[in-house]
Design an enzyme around this catalytic site. Structure first.
Site, PDB file in Angstrom:
ATOM      1  CD  GLU A   1      -3.087  -1.113   2.085  1.00 18.03           C
ATOM      2  OE1 GLU A   1      -3.020  -0.307   3.031  1.00 18.03           O
ATOM      3  OE2 GLU A   1      -3.982  -1.976   1.981  1.00 18.03           O
TER       4      GLU A   1
ATOM      5  NE  ARG B   1      -0.493   0.682 -26.136  1.00 19.03           N
ATOM      6  CZ  ARG B   1       0.571  -0.099 -26.005  1.00 19.03           C
ATOM      7  NH1 ARG B   1       1.084  -0.668 -27.084  1.00 19.03           N
ATOM      8  NH2 ARG B   1       1.122  -0.318 -24.839  1.00 19.03           N
TER       9      ARG B   1
ATOM     10  CE  LYS C   1       1.156  -0.956 -35.827  1.00 17.29           C
ATOM     11  NZ  LYS C   1       1.734  -0.503 -34.550  1.00 17.29           N
TER      12      LYS C   1
ATOM     13  NE  ARG D   1      -0.792  -3.614 -32.015  1.00 12.78           N
ATOM     14  CZ  ARG D   1       0.417  -3.950 -31.540  1.00 12.78           C
ATOM     15  NH1 ARG D   1       0.638  -5.145 -31.092  1.00 12.78           N
ATOM     16  NH2 ARG D   1       1.386  -3.053 -31.509  1.00 12.78           N
TER      17      ARG D   1
ATOM     18  CB  SER E   1       5.009  -2.280 -26.423  1.00 13.09           C
ATOM     19  OG  SER E   1       4.661  -3.211 -25.444  1.00 13.09           O
ATOM     20  CB  THR E   2       6.644  -6.410 -28.604  1.00 10.54           C
ATOM     21  OG1 THR E   2       6.162  -5.855 -29.849  1.00 10.54           O
ATOM     22  CG2 THR E   2       5.461  -6.757 -27.722  1.00 10.54           C
ATOM     23  N   GLY E   3       8.656  -3.989 -29.600  1.00 14.12           N
ATOM     24  CA  GLY E   3       9.671  -3.657 -30.606  1.00 14.12           C
ATOM     25  C   GLY E   3       9.303  -4.148 -31.999  1.00 14.12           C
ATOM     26  N   GLY E   4       8.191  -4.879 -32.091  1.00 16.93           N
ATOM     27  CA  GLY E   4       7.795  -5.469 -33.376  1.00 16.93           C
ATOM     28  C   GLY E   4       7.527  -4.433 -34.466  1.00 16.93           C
TER      29      GLY E   4
HETATM   30  C1  R5P Z   1       0.851   1.620 -32.177  1.00 15.84           C
HETATM   31  O1  R5P Z   1       0.154   1.928 -33.124  1.00 15.84           O
HETATM   32  C2  R5P Z   1       1.898   2.466 -31.575  1.00 15.84           C
HETATM   33  O2  R5P Z   1       2.057   3.688 -32.253  1.00 15.84           O
HETATM   34  C3  R5P Z   1       3.221   1.754 -31.529  1.00 15.84           C
HETATM   35  O3  R5P Z   1       3.691   1.571 -32.835  1.00 15.84           O
HETATM   36  C4  R5P Z   1       3.049   0.420 -30.848  1.00 15.84           C
HETATM   37  O4  R5P Z   1       2.430   0.575 -29.608  1.00 15.84           O
HETATM   38  C5  R5P Z   1       4.393  -0.241 -30.672  1.00 15.84           C
HETATM   39  O5  R5P Z   1       4.188  -1.497 -30.125  1.00 15.84           O
HETATM   40  P1  R5P Z   1       5.214  -2.657 -30.369  1.00 15.84           P
HETATM   41  O6  R5P Z   1       6.574  -2.156 -29.998  1.00 15.84           O
HETATM   42  O7  R5P Z   1       4.745  -3.771 -29.481  1.00 15.84           O
HETATM   43  O8  R5P Z   1       5.119  -3.056 -31.809  1.00 15.84           O
END
Ligand code: R5P
Length: 296
Positions: A36, A93, A193, A195, A224-227
């Protein structure tokens, strides 16, 4: 006016105070053994205008509760104005109900913050502008991409830079447009892109990019993941780019993100202090200063 340093953004808060030439409020905080949160102001803040600096990166829920605690206490102790500076605005998001029955968590956060008494909120490179509409107080988005692009162009002495948005959403295009403008018309483009909403898998469409022999700076709001960045890097490489850099506002860098980008041909990743990370090289503090000066 004084700055309150939230637990997630201690260094950034110091930079904000320095930029604005004002003091930090004396305060302390800790987590009890059961997790806490405890917070205390060590000075009288009645009648004071406060800027609370607290970025809402992971663990988001913990950082959100810390922010709510500080805002609630400030209001209770009669601060005259409460401005929140949350460069990374968690849950942005989830700006709408993409699948039936989904929670709109960005709206929930906005409603709670407004309800407990904030007077304004500033964020940086919000994922979706629509989230700002959920706030019933002034809500501003600041754009870091000019600072990020300038970092690469100046520190690497780039003579043939090319700015690339890894997706073609409105906010992503605006980021590269603004950076291009700030650098006197550097060429830019955007990829497309998609998703998969169920699996999270991303696909980036290949397209002809005029980047032969150029240094590509991929500009994104979040890694986030860099993908996403890795896909954009691979396409740039295929189209003949010389060097590939990734500039990001919020470096969440989950799992093997850095390795994935490196393997895709990325030469360097630089990010802002919105999220403290190994890649942090740029501060967002001057953005808040400029925004506040414009309002005076
Ligand atoms: C999504 O549209 C955001 O602009 C970023 O491109 C996304 O959040 C990046 O996520 P990640 O690194 O997992 O591909």
């Amino acid at each position: 006016m004084k700055v309150v340093a939230g637990p997630s953004s201690q260094e950034l808060a110091h930079r904000v105070a320095e930029q604005l030439g004002i003091n930090l409020v004396e305060s302390s905080w800790k987590h009890f053994p059961d997790g806490e949160f405890y917070f205390r102001f060590h000075e009288d803040i009645a009648g004071e205008e406060l800027i609370i600096v607290q970025s809402l990166y992971p663990p988001q829920n913990e950082h959100i509760f810390e922010l709510l605690t500080i805002v609630h206490t400030a209001k209770d102790l009669e601060a005259s104005k409460i401005i929140v500076f949350a460069p990374y605005l968690a849950y942005s998001r989830q700006d709408e109900r993409y699948l039936p029955g989904e929670a709109i968590t960005s709206k929930l956060l906005a409603e709670i913050l407004c309800k407990i008494g904030i007077d304004a909120i500033y964020t940086v490179d919000i994922h979706n502008f629509k989230v700002l509409e959920y706030y019933t107080v002034p809500a501003y988005n600041l754009i870091a991409s000019p600072l990020i692009a300038r970092y690469f162009v100046e520190s690497k002495r780039l003579t043939k830079p090319f700015l690339l948005a890894p997706d073609d959403e409105e906010a992503a295009i605006k980021r590269v447009e603004e950076a291009s403008k700030a650098l006197g018309g550097v060429p830019y483009d955007a990829l497309e892109k998609r998703r998969d909403r169920y699996t999270g898998r991303i696909e980036t469409k290949e397209k002809g990019l005029n980047v032969e022999g150029m240094d590509v700076v991929i500009i994104d709001d979040i890694i986030s993941t860099g993908g996403t960045a890795a896909n954009a890097a691979r396409i740039s490489k295929k189209m003949g780019a010389r060097k590939i850099y990734v500039g990001v506002t919020h470096a969440l860098l989950r799992g093997e993100a850095l390795k994935m980008m490196e393997e895709a041909g990325v030469d360097e990743v630089a990010s802002t202090d919105s999220v403290p990370a190994v890649t942090t090289k740029i501060s967002v503090a001057p953005l808040l200063r400029e925004a506040l000066i414009r309002k005076i």
